[in-house]
Design a protein around this motif. Structure first.
Motif, PDB file in Angstrom:
ATOM      1  N   UNK A  95       2.287   4.376  -3.573  1.00 58.71           N
ATOM      2  CA  UNK A  95       2.858   3.226  -2.861  1.00 58.71           C
ATOM      3  C   UNK A  95       4.169   3.677  -2.228  1.00 58.71           C
ATOM      4  N   UNK A  96       4.352   3.352  -0.948  1.00 66.17           N
ATOM      5  CA  UNK A  96       5.494   3.922  -0.235  1.00 66.17           C
ATOM      6  C   UNK A  96       6.306   2.901   0.549  1.00 66.17           C
ATOM      7  N   UNK A  97       7.554   3.289   0.805  1.00 70.49           N
ATOM      8  CA  UNK A  97       8.421   2.509   1.683  1.00 70.49           C
ATOM      9  C   UNK A  97       7.976   2.598   3.137  1.00 70.49           C
ATOM     10  N   UNK A  98       6.971   3.457   3.441  1.00 70.19           N
ATOM     11  CA  UNK A  98       6.418   3.490   4.806  1.00 70.19           C
ATOM     12  C   UNK A  98       5.340   2.409   5.003  1.00 70.19           C
ATOM     13  N   UNK A  99       5.242   1.489   4.010  1.00 68.87           N
ATOM     14  CA  UNK A  99       4.342   0.322   4.032  1.00 68.87           C
ATOM     15  C   UNK A  99       2.891   0.658   3.678  1.00 68.87           C
ATOM     16  N   UNK A 100       2.579   1.939   3.407  1.00 71.78           N
ATOM     17  CA  UNK A 100       1.179   2.308   3.177  1.00 71.78           C
ATOM     18  C   UNK A 100       0.856   2.560   1.710  1.00 71.78           C
ATOM     19  N   UNK A 101      -0.441   2.430   1.425  1.00 71.05           N
ATOM     20  CA  UNK A 101      -1.015   2.796   0.130  1.00 71.05           C
ATOM     21  C   UNK A 101      -1.961   3.955   0.419  1.00 71.05           C
ATOM     22  N   UNK A 102      -1.783   5.076  -0.271  1.00 69.58           N
ATOM     23  CA  UNK A 102      -2.582   6.260   0.032  1.00 69.58           C
ATOM     24  C   UNK A 102      -3.326   6.770  -1.192  1.00 69.58           C
TER      25      UNK A 102
ATOM     26  N   UNK B 237      -6.115  10.002   2.281  1.00 72.77           N
ATOM     27  CA  UNK B 237      -6.561   8.831   3.043  1.00 72.77           C
ATOM     28  C   UNK B 237      -5.553   7.709   2.889  1.00 72.77           C
ATOM     29  N   UNK B 238      -5.347   6.940   3.969  1.00 65.56           N
ATOM     30  CA  UNK B 238      -4.611   5.677   3.860  1.00 65.56           C
ATOM     31  C   UNK B 238      -5.612   4.624   3.410  1.00 65.56           C
ATOM     32  N   UNK B 239      -5.330   4.026   2.259  1.00 62.31           N
ATOM     33  CA  UNK B 239      -6.226   3.003   1.722  1.00 62.31           C
ATOM     34  C   UNK B 239      -5.969   1.657   2.397  1.00 62.31           C
ATOM     35  N   UNK B 240      -4.703   1.393   2.708  1.00 57.71           N
ATOM     36  CA  UNK B 240      -4.336   0.125   3.334  1.00 57.71           C
ATOM     37  C   UNK B 240      -2.836   0.052   3.520  1.00 57.71           C
ATOM     38  N   UNK B 241      -2.346  -1.113   3.953  1.00 55.79           N
ATOM     39  CA  UNK B 241      -0.913  -1.249   4.201  1.00 55.79           C
ATOM     40  C   UNK B 241      -0.448  -2.683   3.958  1.00 55.79           C
ATOM     41  N   UNK B 242       0.869  -2.797   3.775  1.00 51.10           N
ATOM     42  CA  UNK B 242       1.555  -4.086   3.627  1.00 51.10           C
ATOM     43  C   UNK B 242       2.479  -4.283   4.832  1.00 51.10           C
ATOM     44  N   UNK B 243       3.188  -5.422   4.830  1.00 55.66           N
ATOM     45  CA  UNK B 243       4.141  -5.710   5.909  1.00 55.66           C
ATOM     46  C   UNK B 243       5.566  -5.310   5.544  1.00 55.66           C
ATOM     47  N   UNK B 244       5.734  -4.694   4.381  1.00 58.38           N
ATOM     48  CA  UNK B 244       7.039  -4.202   3.941  1.00 58.38           C
ATOM     49  C   UNK B 244       6.784  -3.084   2.934  1.00 58.38           C
ATOM     50  N   UNK B 245       7.843  -2.528   2.378  1.00 62.86           N
ATOM     51  CA  UNK B 245       7.708  -1.438   1.408  1.00 62.86           C
ATOM     52  C   UNK B 245       6.780  -1.837   0.268  1.00 62.86           C
ATOM     53  N   UNK B 246       5.925  -0.892  -0.149  1.00 58.50           N
ATOM     54  CA  UNK B 246       5.012  -1.124  -1.270  1.00 58.50           C
ATOM     55  C   UNK B 246       5.686  -0.571  -2.521  1.00 58.50           C
ATOM     56  N   UNK B 247       5.995  -1.469  -3.452  1.00 59.17           N
ATOM     57  CA  UNK B 247       6.806  -1.081  -4.621  1.00 59.17           C
ATOM     58  C   UNK B 247       5.962  -0.599  -5.794  1.00 59.17           C
TER      59      UNK B 247
ATOM     60  N   UNK C 200       1.676  -4.126  -5.163  1.00 59.79           N
ATOM     61  CA  UNK C 200       2.672  -5.183  -5.042  1.00 59.79           C
ATOM     62  C   UNK C 200       3.777  -4.735  -4.108  1.00 59.79           C
ATOM     63  N   UNK C 201       4.206  -5.631  -3.238  1.00 59.39           N
ATOM     64  CA  UNK C 201       5.111  -5.232  -2.159  1.00 59.39           C
ATOM     65  C   UNK C 201       6.330  -6.138  -2.067  1.00 59.39           C
ATOM     66  N   UNK C 202       7.329  -5.629  -1.335  1.00 59.50           N
ATOM     67  CA  UNK C 202       8.490  -6.444  -1.003  1.00 59.50           C
ATOM     68  C   UNK C 202       8.161  -7.453   0.096  1.00 59.50           C
ATOM     69  N   UNK C 203       6.915  -7.459   0.615  1.00 59.20           N
ATOM     70  CA  UNK C 203       6.503  -8.525   1.536  1.00 59.20           C
ATOM     71  C   UNK C 203       6.051  -9.775   0.774  1.00 59.20           C
ATOM     72  N   UNK C 204       6.260  -9.764  -0.560  1.00 55.47           N
ATOM     73  CA  UNK C 204       5.972 -10.911  -1.441  1.00 55.47           C
ATOM     74  C   UNK C 204       4.467 -11.167  -1.585  1.00 55.47           C
ATOM     75  N   UNK C 205       3.678 -10.091  -1.480  1.00 58.06           N
ATOM     76  CA  UNK C 205       2.247 -10.250  -1.734  1.00 58.06           C
ATOM     77  C   UNK C 205       1.752  -9.203  -2.723  1.00 58.06           C
ATOM     78  N   UNK C 206       0.653  -9.584  -3.364  1.00 56.83           N
ATOM     79  CA  UNK C 206      -0.146  -8.701  -4.197  1.00 56.83           C
ATOM     80  C   UNK C 206      -1.440  -8.479  -3.427  1.00 56.83           C
ATOM     81  N   UNK C 207      -1.907  -7.234  -3.323  1.00 58.52           N
ATOM     82  CA  UNK C 207      -3.147  -6.980  -2.589  1.00 58.52           C
ATOM     83  C   UNK C 207      -4.079  -6.101  -3.421  1.00 58.52           C
ATOM     84  N   UNK C 208      -5.372  -6.387  -3.303  1.00 56.40           N
ATOM     85  CA  UNK C 208      -6.395  -5.617  -4.005  1.00 56.40           C
ATOM     86  C   UNK C 208      -7.236  -4.863  -2.980  1.00 56.40           C
TER      87      UNK C 208
END
Length: 339
Positions: free
Chosen positions: A76-83, A93-103, A117-125
């Protein structure tokens, strides 16, 4: 070994990250250790052989990592991606992305899903089997920015800013099973589920740890408590240090905590006692992880910038061989005269 650290600190891994260590985790299958860092890299070590087996790079700081299997993992990265990385094949591979840093990132072997879980206030599966930057299989709004997560099936515990705690059942993520407030007064630093799945430990910036239980009955909630740790008292004045890390021993259920005071303490939560304190490490303890069999404890000695930019010791990872006496609960002594 650094001169400031005694031989009891453990073996120092070669080729550590040159910038802040955000997390480290042992594999469930071997002594492989996955490490994420603010230098934008994810590294895989063989902790027993003291070798760096490989590394991958993000476009921004890596804030968390977890294993998929013994040679692949997620980050999980501050570049908004999950790899996802496969260290055997070199595939990324990039698995997906958020709208803010992924914590935070966790992988559930039971559901085959990656949870972020991200600083964009969402949890994603995300479906771990689907490669490429695909939409998540589920997005769940959180009350605030996600700071820490932990799962022991079927529970997923999410700690956010504002001292919110959401508890999910991974078999039905449509809404939280429980929406709670931290029993600690200040910002949450770390949450970790008990290995037996009955609750979670929560740490905060004010040098406290809370022991919580999922059972909401009166009897269940009567068992919860909080205690002070990682504090220093000199001349009648208390210095309080954030508790950055919690790691449970996989066999005994005791746990280690690491703080900005540079100390690692081992606790027996059931008997409410400290079992052991290791010699002070060069700087703040940023992360902790026990190996799958509990023989090793990986310790990230890495300044966490709690006092801003200042000179500090280089980042280091120590791997300590665990003596059973340090982590095994001591039996309660019953006084015959009191019975």
């Amino acid at each position: 070994m650094m001169g400031a650290v005694g031989a009891g600190a453990g073996r120092e891994l070669t080729s550590p990250p040159p910038d802040g260590i955000s997390n480290l985790r042992f594999s469930n299958h071997s002594d492989h250790l996955l490490v994420s860092s603010w230098d934008s890299k994810v590294r895989l070590y063989d902790a027993s052989a003291n070798t760096l087996k490989g590394q991958f790079e993000h476009r921004g700081p890596v804030l968390d990592c977890c294993f998929h299997d013994d040679a692949s993992g997620f980050s999980a990265s501050a570049d908004y991606t999950v790899r996802r990385y496969d260290f055997n094949t070199g595939r990324e591979d990039i698995l997906g992305s958020h709208e803010a840093s992924v914590r935070c990132v966790e992988y559930s072997h039971h559901t085959g899903q990656v949870i972020t879980g991200s600083w964009d206030k969402t949890l994603r599966c995300w479906d771990a089997r689907v490669l490429g930057n695909k939409p998540p299989v589920g997005t769940y709004q959180q009350p605030e920015r996600v700071y820490s997560m932990s799962l022991v099936f079927p529970h997923l515990v999410v700690a956010t800013a504002g001292r919110h705690i959401n508890v999910y059942d991974l078999r039905n993520m449509s809404r939280p099973e429980q929406e709670r407030e931290s029993s600690l007064k200040y910002q949450t630093r770390c949450v970790r589920c008990y290995p037996n799945g009955t609750g979670y430990a929560l740490s905060s910036v004010e040098g406290r740890v809370a022991m919580e239980f999922f059972d909401m009955s009166e009897a269940g909630q009567a068992k919860k408590y909080a205690f002070k740790c990682h504090r220093n008292s000199e001349a009648g004045r208390d210095t309080v240090y954030p508790v950055n890390a919690i790691a449970f021993h996989p066999i005994y259920g005791t746990f280690a905590t690491g703080g900005c005071d540079g100390y690692v303490n081992v606790w027996d939560g059931n008997n409410k006692k400290r079992l052991y304190q290791y010699s002070r490490y060069p700087t703040s303890i940023a992360a902790l992880s026990f190996s799958r069999d509990g023989r090793l404890l990986a310790i990230a000695s890495s300044y966490t910038f709690e006092e801003g930019e200042k000179p500090h010791e280089p980042d280091a990872i120590f791997v300590r061989s665990i003596n059973e006496a340090e982590v095994k609960p001591k039996p309660k002594v019953i006084n015959p005269a009191a019975s």
